[in-house]
Design a protein around this motif. Structure first.
Motif, PDB file in Angstrom:
ATOM      1  N   ALA A 172     -13.325  -1.142  -3.250  1.00  0.00           N
ATOM      2  CA  ALA A 172     -12.565  -1.994  -4.168  1.00  0.00           C
ATOM      3  C   ALA A 172     -11.423  -2.700  -3.442  1.00  0.00           C
ATOM      4  N   LYS A 173     -11.017  -3.827  -3.991  1.00  0.00           N
ATOM      5  CA  LYS A 173      -9.827  -4.505  -3.499  1.00  0.00           C
ATOM      6  C   LYS A 173      -8.593  -3.704  -3.909  1.00  0.00           C
ATOM      7  N   ARG A 174      -7.500  -3.928  -3.182  1.00  0.00           N
ATOM      8  CA  ARG A 174      -6.263  -3.238  -3.526  1.00  0.00           C
ATOM      9  C   ARG A 174      -5.712  -3.789  -4.833  1.00  0.00           C
ATOM     10  N   MET A 175      -5.234  -2.900  -5.691  1.00  0.00           N
ATOM     11  CA  MET A 175      -4.667  -3.305  -6.974  1.00  0.00           C
ATOM     12  C   MET A 175      -3.147  -3.317  -6.893  1.00  0.00           C
ATOM     13  N   ASP A 176      -2.544  -4.325  -7.509  1.00  0.00           N
ATOM     14  CA  ASP A 176      -1.092  -4.364  -7.609  1.00  0.00           C
ATOM     15  C   ASP A 176      -0.625  -3.434  -8.729  1.00  0.00           C
ATOM     16  N   VAL A 177       0.585  -2.892  -8.567  1.00  0.00           N
ATOM     17  CA  VAL A 177       1.165  -2.036  -9.599  1.00  0.00           C
ATOM     18  C   VAL A 177       1.580  -2.905 -10.786  1.00  0.00           C
ATOM     19  N   THR A 178       1.281  -2.476 -11.998  1.00  0.00           N
ATOM     20  CA  THR A 178       1.629  -3.251 -13.184  1.00  0.00           C
ATOM     21  C   THR A 178       3.082  -2.997 -13.597  1.00  0.00           C
ATOM     22  N   TRP A 179       3.583  -3.855 -14.475  1.00  0.00           N
ATOM     23  CA  TRP A 179       4.954  -3.692 -14.961  1.00  0.00           C
ATOM     24  C   TRP A 179       5.106  -2.363 -15.685  1.00  0.00           C
ATOM     25  N   TYR A 180       4.127  -2.004 -16.508  1.00  0.00           N
ATOM     26  CA  TYR A 180       4.222  -0.740 -17.239  1.00  0.00           C
ATOM     27  C   TYR A 180       4.203   0.451 -16.285  1.00  0.00           C
ATOM     28  N   GLY A 181       3.434   0.344 -15.217  1.00  0.00           N
ATOM     29  CA  GLY A 181       3.423   1.420 -14.238  1.00  0.00           C
ATOM     30  C   GLY A 181       4.767   1.599 -13.568  1.00  0.00           C
ATOM     31  N   ALA A 224       0.813  -1.210   0.000  1.00  0.00           N
ATOM     32  CA  ALA A 224       0.000   0.000   0.000  1.00  0.00           C
ATOM     33  C   ALA A 224       0.850   1.266   0.000  1.00  0.00           C
ATOM     34  N   ILE A 225       1.903   1.303   0.849  1.00  0.00           N
ATOM     35  CA  ILE A 225       2.657   2.549   0.996  1.00  0.00           C
ATOM     36  C   ILE A 225       3.707   2.732  -0.090  1.00  0.00           C
ATOM     37  N   ASP A 226       4.147   1.663  -0.744  1.00  0.00           N
ATOM     38  CA  ASP A 226       5.172   1.819  -1.779  1.00  0.00           C
ATOM     39  C   ASP A 226       4.651   2.632  -2.962  1.00  0.00           C
TER      40      ASP A 226
END
Length: 244
Positions: free
Chosen positions: A164-173, A114-116
């Motif tokens: 909403a559920k927490r979303m992971d950061v994508t590779w492109y992001g 969350a904090i990253d």
């Protein structure tokens, strides 16, 4: 020929081939007796590990946040764009450090997830915003990057507030953020009049070479986060309805 499938045992919300023991999957070796103990296979962090607060990556992320005001002081208080750019580059590099430590030393946590990205956005909004105010980066590029970050932050916070559920950061992001974290400090370093002209020219070229792919990757990530956000919202509301 197709080998027969092993029976699947479901525990909680996840299913595994074999037996599950608190964060591990256990399966018997080929030819082992039925009463022989199963061999545990680590599948990832347990729920207890994901709930940790004090981890090395989380501390690194907090240091990254704490250094942002120091960067602004060096840039505007001391009026030293070169050292400020070096400091910002160091702050940006810690983003890779905490991710590496988390993945390779079993330090992944829900708090860190969350904090990253929140620290990344704070670095872009305040760090890159400071560079834009200093006039070191092309105005159009600074406005585009900051507008994108503000809108994405509002989008993510709105989704979380809606359940909403927490979303992971994508590779492109991640790739877009990394490229921009190279570009903007390089633009800033190229404006330091106390450095040799060859050094500042190098940083200017590096800034432009990183800016273009950084913008492309960032907006590809926007196209990913919108449908993923809607999916996370549906899944989060469905999970809350099941537990109600």
């Amino acid at each position: 020929r197709h080998l027969p499938q092993r029976p699947t045992h479901r525990t909680g919300s996840r299913s595994f081939a074999g037996h599950r023991y608190d964060g591990c999957v256990t399966q018997r070796s080929p030819g082992a007796d039925a009463d022989q103990p199963a061999v545990p296979i680590i599948t990832g962090p347990t729920e207890a590990e994901l709930g940790r607060i004090v981890t090395v990556p989380n501390l690194v992320t907090l240091v990254r946040l704490a250094l942002i005001p120091v960067f602004l002081w060096v840039l505007f208080g001391l009026d030293r764009p070169g050292p400020a750019a070096v400091l910002l580059g160091f702050i940006s590099a810690t983003d890779w450090v905490d991710g590496y430590v988390a993945r390779h030393f079993n330090q992944v946590s829900n708090l860190g997830k969350a904090i990253d990205p929140a620290a990344d956005r704070a670095l872009i909004i305040f760090g890159f915003g400071g560079i834009l105010v200093a006039g070191a980066v092309p105005t159009w590029a600074g406005i585009i990057v900051l507008a994108r970050e503000v809108l994405m932050s509002a989008w993510v916070l709105g989704l979380l507030a809606a359940g909403a559920k927490r979303m992971d950061v994508t590779w492109y992001g991640k790739a877009g953020t990394m490229a921009l974290m190279i570009s903007f400090p390089s633009f800033l370093a190229s404006t330091d009049t106390e450095w040799a002209s060859g050094v500042t020219t190098y940083f200017e070229w590096q800034a432009w070479l990183a800016l273009i792919p950084g913008l492309i990757f960032s907006f590809v990530a926007v196209g990913q986060y919108i449908p993923r956000g809607l999916t996370a919202l549906r899944e989060g509301r469905a999970a809350r309805a099941e537990t109600a």
